[in-house]
Design a protein around this motif. Structure first.
Motif, PDB file in Angstrom:
ATOM      1  N   LYS A 251       0.396  -1.011   0.311  1.00 22.86           N
ATOM      2  CA  LYS A 251      -0.305   0.118   0.180  1.00 22.86           C
ATOM      3  C   LYS A 251       0.877   1.330   0.314  1.00 22.86           C
ATOM      4  CE  LYS A 251      -4.040  -2.326   2.511  1.00 22.86           C
ATOM      5  NZ  LYS A 251      -5.263  -2.261   2.998  1.00 22.86           N
ATOM      6  N   LEU A 252       2.187   0.970   0.363  1.00 22.09           N
ATOM      7  CA  LEU A 252       3.308   2.232   0.408  1.00 22.09           C
ATOM      8  C   LEU A 252       4.378   1.720  -0.564  1.00 22.09           C
ATOM      9  CD1 LEU A 252       3.135   5.202   1.101  1.00 22.09           C
ATOM     10  CD2 LEU A 252       4.592   4.082   3.053  1.00 22.09           C
ATOM     11  N   ARG A 253       4.381   2.459  -1.585  1.00 19.16           N
ATOM     12  CA  ARG A 253       5.441   1.797  -3.010  1.00 19.16           C
ATOM     13  C   ARG A 253       6.852   2.595  -2.530  1.00 19.16           C
ATOM     14  NH1 ARG A 253       3.749  -0.748  -7.694  1.00 19.16           N
ATOM     15  NH2 ARG A 253       5.797  -0.799  -7.872  1.00 19.16           N
ATOM     16  N   VAL A 254       7.534   1.690  -1.744  1.00 14.98           N
ATOM     17  CA  VAL A 254       8.965   2.719  -2.369  1.00 14.98           C
ATOM     18  C   VAL A 254      10.733   2.816  -3.216  1.00 14.98           C
ATOM     19  CG1 VAL A 254       8.171   3.405   0.296  1.00 14.98           C
ATOM     20  CG2 VAL A 254       9.665   0.968  -0.508  1.00 14.98           C
ATOM     21  N   ASP A 255      10.000   0.905  -3.655  1.00 11.43           N
ATOM     22  CA  ASP A 255      10.684   0.825  -5.367  1.00 11.43           C
ATOM     23  C   ASP A 255      11.386   2.055  -5.921  1.00 11.43           C
ATOM     24  OD1 ASP A 255      11.197  -1.162  -3.365  1.00 11.43           O
ATOM     25  OD2 ASP A 255      10.138  -2.600  -5.018  1.00 11.43           O
ATOM     26  N   GLN A 256      10.972   2.691  -5.986  1.00 11.74           N
ATOM     27  CA  GLN A 256      10.780   4.300  -6.653  1.00 11.74           C
ATOM     28  C   GLN A 256      11.372   5.264  -6.527  1.00 11.74           C
ATOM     29  OE1 GLN A 256       7.378   5.691  -7.651  1.00 11.74           O
ATOM     30  NE2 GLN A 256       6.200   5.661  -5.390  1.00 11.74           N
ATOM     31  N   PHE A 257      11.659   5.374  -4.818  1.00  8.22           N
ATOM     32  CA  PHE A 257      12.923   5.844  -4.517  1.00  8.22           C
ATOM     33  C   PHE A 257      14.551   6.081  -4.781  1.00  8.22           C
ATOM     34  CE2 PHE A 257       9.630   7.039  -1.359  1.00  8.22           C
ATOM     35  CZ  PHE A 257       9.714   8.311  -1.259  1.00  8.22           C
ATOM     36  N   VAL A 258      14.699   4.528  -5.217  1.00  2.80           N
ATOM     37  CA  VAL A 258      16.012   4.399  -5.577  1.00  2.80           C
ATOM     38  C   VAL A 258      16.055   4.605  -6.386  1.00  2.80           C
ATOM     39  CG1 VAL A 258      17.323   1.768  -5.742  1.00  2.80           C
ATOM     40  CG2 VAL A 258      15.550   2.245  -3.618  1.00  2.80           C
ATOM     41  N   SER A 259      17.352   5.129  -6.931  1.00  4.42           N
ATOM     42  CA  SER A 259      17.694   5.478  -8.666  1.00  4.42           C
ATOM     43  C   SER A 259      19.348   4.535  -8.339  1.00  4.42           C
ATOM     44  CB  SER A 259      18.363   7.055  -8.457  1.00  4.42           C
ATOM     45  OG  SER A 259      18.949   7.825  -7.559  1.00  4.42           O
ATOM     46  N   HIS A 260      20.332   4.807  -7.616  1.00  2.00           N
ATOM     47  CA  HIS A 260      21.523   4.468  -8.412  1.00  2.00           C
ATOM     48  C   HIS A 260      21.259   3.209  -7.144  1.00  2.00           C
ATOM     49  CE1 HIS A 260      21.300   8.052  -9.852  1.00  2.00           C
ATOM     50  NE2 HIS A 260      23.144   7.590 -10.780  1.00  2.00           N
ATOM     51  N   THR A 261      22.990   1.928  -7.644  1.00  2.00           N
ATOM     52  CA  THR A 261      22.695   0.936  -7.030  1.00  2.00           C
ATOM     53  C   THR A 261      24.794   0.484  -7.403  1.00  2.00           C
ATOM     54  OG1 THR A 261      20.743  -0.697  -7.262  1.00  2.00           O
ATOM     55  CG2 THR A 261      22.541  -0.899  -6.261  1.00  2.00           C
ATOM     56  N   PHE A 262      25.430   0.821  -5.989  1.00  2.00           N
ATOM     57  CA  PHE A 262      26.929   0.484  -6.177  1.00  2.00           C
ATOM     58  C   PHE A 262      26.552  -0.826  -4.940  1.00  2.00           C
ATOM     59  CE2 PHE A 262      26.182   4.465  -6.744  1.00  2.00           C
ATOM     60  CZ  PHE A 262      26.690   4.762  -7.811  1.00  2.00           C
ATOM     61  N   ASP A 263      28.117  -1.519  -5.394  1.00  2.00           N
ATOM     62  CA  ASP A 263      28.634  -2.588  -4.521  1.00  2.00           C
ATOM     63  C   ASP A 263      28.337  -1.226  -2.943  1.00  2.00           C
ATOM     64  OD1 ASP A 263      28.074  -4.708  -5.496  1.00  2.00           O
ATOM     65  OD2 ASP A 263      30.262  -4.538  -6.534  1.00  2.00           O
ATOM     66  N   LEU A 264      28.938  -2.120  -2.132  1.00  2.00           N
ATOM     67  CA  LEU A 264      29.173  -1.789  -0.608  1.00  2.00           C
ATOM     68  C   LEU A 264      30.786  -0.779  -0.820  1.00  2.00           C
ATOM     69  CD1 LEU A 264      28.956  -0.158   1.804  1.00  2.00           C
ATOM     70  CD2 LEU A 264      29.588  -2.892   3.328  1.00  2.00           C
ATOM     71  N   LYS A 265      31.237  -1.817  -1.323  1.00  2.00           N
ATOM     72  CA  LYS A 265      33.179  -1.003  -1.555  1.00  2.00           C
ATOM     73  C   LYS A 265      33.125  -0.430  -2.098  1.00  2.00           C
ATOM     74  CE  LYS A 265      33.545  -4.728  -5.301  1.00  2.00           C
ATOM     75  NZ  LYS A 265      34.238  -3.429  -6.573  1.00  2.00           N
ATOM     76  N   ASP A 266      32.005   0.392  -3.147  1.00  2.00           N
ATOM     77  CA  ASP A 266      32.789   1.292  -3.984  1.00  2.00           C
ATOM     78  C   ASP A 266      31.388   2.628  -3.602  1.00  2.00           C
ATOM     79  OD1 ASP A 266      34.463   0.142  -5.853  1.00  2.00           O
ATOM     80  OD2 ASP A 266      31.649  -1.223  -6.897  1.00  2.00           O
TER      81      ASP A 266
END
Length: 351
Positions: free
Chosen positions: A313-328
Motif C-alpha cells: 500500500k506504500l510503494r517505495v522501490d521508486q526511491f532507489v535511483s542508483h545501486t552500488f556495491d558497498l566497496k564502491d
C-alpha cells in the motif's frame, strides 16, 4: 572490517577498522546487507554537524543479519534480518515512555539525543555495526519486503511522515506544498497522500525532480527558479496560500520560501537539517496565527509504515535511483553529492 570513516570536513575514507564488539547486554552486532547515504551525511561532511568527530564511521540506515547478541537480548536471534532504525531508543526513560525516542535519555552517545549511529557512535556504512538497545531499535524484516525497501524505513520514510506530514497536521482537503523534492521531500509527498489532501505541490530548483515528484503523489509542480514561482503556488490555492508548507532542504532560502507561501492559520513543518541560523520574521508572523514545527524523527511510526510497505500500500522501490556495491561507497557519495547532474535520489549500497 571495512568502513567509511569521517576524517574531518570534506574528508572521508573507505578503510580497515576494528570489528565492532558487544559492549552492553542490550547490544547486537549486525552484518550489513544494504545501506544508503543520507543528506545528513552530506551535512556532516560540510562540517554542519560539529558533534561528529574525525574517526567516526558514518551512516545511520541499513538492513542486515544479526551475527551476535548481548545477554539481555531476548526478542531477537542470531540470523534474524532486521531494519536498523536511525534512532536508538532505550525504551525505558521518560522520553521513550512518551514515544519521543529522538530524545532518549539512555547513556549511549549523549543523554537526550536518540540519533547516535554515525553521529555519536559508529554507524552503518560498514560491513558490521554494533546496534545498542537492539530490542527497541531494530525491526524484523517481514516476508515480501526487500532489503532495499527496508533501508528506506530506517530514516527517510518516517522522517518525511512524522516531521513533515504529522507535525504539519495534514488533513483531508488541504493544499500541501513540499519545498525540496529530494528523498525526504519525496517521502513527505508520498506519505502525505495517506491523509487525503486535495493538492500536493512539489517545489524544487531542479525541473527533473519536480517532474519526478508526480510519480510519488505530487499533483502539481513548480520550479523555484521561475521568477513567478510564488504566484504559481498561490494560483493552485484560493489565493491565500497553502495550508501546509513543508521545508525539506535545510537552507535559509527555502525556509524563507515556506514562510512566504503558507496561509494565515496554516502550518510550516521544517524537516531540513540546517547548518546555520535562519531569519524568523515574528513581526510579520505573529498576526497570521502560523504554527511552526521542527524536529528530529522519533521513528514511532516505523512499524505502521512497515506494514503498509509489506502490504504493497506504500510503494517505495521508486526511491532507489542508483545501486552500488558497498566497496564502491566513495563513488556512491560522488554520485549522491551531484544529484542535479546524476539525477540521484536514494543511492543503495549492497554488501
Amino acid at each position: 572490517m571495512k568502513a567509511l570513516v569521517y576524517k574531518g570536513p570534506g574528508q572521508k575514507a573507505w578503510e580497515d577498522v576494528a570489528d565492532p564488539r558487544i559492549q552492553k547486554p542490550t547490544d547486537v552486532i549486525v552484518r550489513i546487507e544494504t545501506t544508503t547515504i543520507c543528506g545528513t551525511d552530506l551535512h556532516i561532511l560540510k562540517g554542519d554537524v560539529p558533534a561528529v568527530r574525525p574517526g567516526r564511521i558514518l551512516g545511520h540506515e541499513g538492513v542486515g543479519t544479526i551475527t551476535e547478541t548481548g545477554s539481555a537480548v531476548t526478542s531477537l536471534m542470531i540470523g534474524d534480518r532486521v531494519i536498523i532504525s536511525c534512532i536508538s531508543a532505550c525504551g525505558h526513560c521518560d522520553y521513550c515512555k512518551q514515544g519521543v525516542f529522538s530524545h532518549c535519555l539512555g547513556e549511549e552517545g549523549a543523554p537526550g539525543i536518540g540519533w547516535i549511529l554515525g553521529h555519536l557512535i559508529d554507524g552503518t556504512q560498514a560491513e558490521l555495526v554494533r546496534v545498542p538497545y537492539a530490542g527497541t531499535s531494530v525491526y524484523k524484516v517481514p516476508d515480501g519486503v526487500s532489503p532495499q525497501a527496508g533501508t528506506l524505513l530506517s530514516d527517510i520514510l518516517p522522517t518525511g511522515h512524522e516531521i513533515g506530514v504529522q507535525y504539519g497536521a495534514v488533513k483531508p482537503g488541504d493544499v500541501v506544498a513540499v519545498v525540496g523534492a529530494g528523498p525526504v521531500g519525496l517521502a513527505a509527498i508520498t506519505t502525505a497522500g495517506l491523509y487525503g489532501p486535495s493538492r500536493i505541490i512539489a517545489v524544487d530548483v531542479d525541473p527533473n525532480r519536480v517532474e519526478l515528484a508526480a510519480a510519488f503523489g505530487a499533483t502539481d509542480g513548480v520550479v523555484s527558479t521561475d521568477a513567478d514561482w510564488r504566484d504559481q503556488v498561490f494560483a493552485l490555492t484560493d489565493g491565500l496560500g497553502v495550508d501546509v508548507a513543508i521545508e525539506a532542504v535545510g537552507v535559509p532560502q527555502t525556509f524563507a520560501m515556506v514562510l512566504d507561501i503558507v496561509r494565515p492559520a496554516g502550518h510550516v513543518a521544517n524537516v531540513g537539517v540546517h547548518g546555520q541560523g535562519v531569519e524568523l520574521p515574528l513581526d510579520k508572523l505573529w498576526i497570521s496565527n502560523i504554527t511552526i514545527t521542527t524536529g528530529l524523527v522519533n521513528t514511532n511510526t516505523t512499524g505502521t509504515l512497515l506494514k503498509l510497505v509489506a502490504q504493497g500500500k506504500l510503494r517505495v522501490d521508486q526511491f532507489v535511483s542508483h545501486t552500488f556495491d558497498l566497496k564502491d561507497i566513495e563513488k556512491a557519495y560522488d554520485s549522491f553529492s551531484r544529484a542535479a547532474e546524476t539525477k540521484a535520489l536514494k543511492v543503495i549500497l549492497n554488501a
